[in-house]
Design a protein around this motif. Structure first.
Motif: not given
Length: 138
Positions: A44-59, A113-120
């Motif tokens: 849905p993010f890609y369909a709306l914006t044309g940009l890749l989300c962190p999960g794009c390509g996961a399937l 650690h949570l902030w680092a993960l979110m930043a990554l």
């Protein structure tokens, strides 16, 4: 009277159930190829914006992993491939604790650690949408 063996079996049912569900999901994605159009909905993010989300390509990465092709999976979603061993390790710790009869209560992650993960994740998200980060796009 409950024997030690039956109580161990009962204790490992939850981790084994999670493994069974995850294995069934991976098997399904391994059989139903996400590389063929129309098999799965578009991100849905890609369909709306044309940009890749962190999960794009996961399937598609999961499909590649199911077919024992980690190099292709890494090219489709490097973040998924890097996180999968961590998830497997946490699951193995849970199973080992259940089997030994100990209650496994992982300590909550430190805020740093949570902030680092979110930043990554945010860095991965931004870089894969830049021309210089095209190698991270699926």
């Amino acid at each position: 009277m409950v024997t030690q063996q039956s109580s161990r079996l009962r204790a490992v049912l939850a981790p084994l159930g999670v493994a069974l569900a995850a294995g069934a999901a991976v098997a399904y994605v391994g059989v139903v190829d996400p590389n063929e159009p129309g098999r799965y909905p578009t991100c849905p993010f890609y369909a709306l914006t044309g940009l890749l989300c962190p999960g794009c390509g996961a399937l598609r990465a999961t499909h590649a992993l199911a077919h024992l092709d980690p190099a292709a999976a890494f090219g489709l979603n490097a973040l998924l491939v890097l996180v999968a061993p961590v998830v497997a390790y946490v699951w193995a710790r849970w199973l080992a604790a259940a089997w030994s009869g100990r209650a496994w209560r992982p300590s909550p992650p430190k805020p740093l650690h949570l902030w680092a993960l979110m930043a990554l994740v945010l860095l991965f998200w931004v870089v894969r949408n830049l021309p210089a980060g095209a190698f991270l796009a699926p």
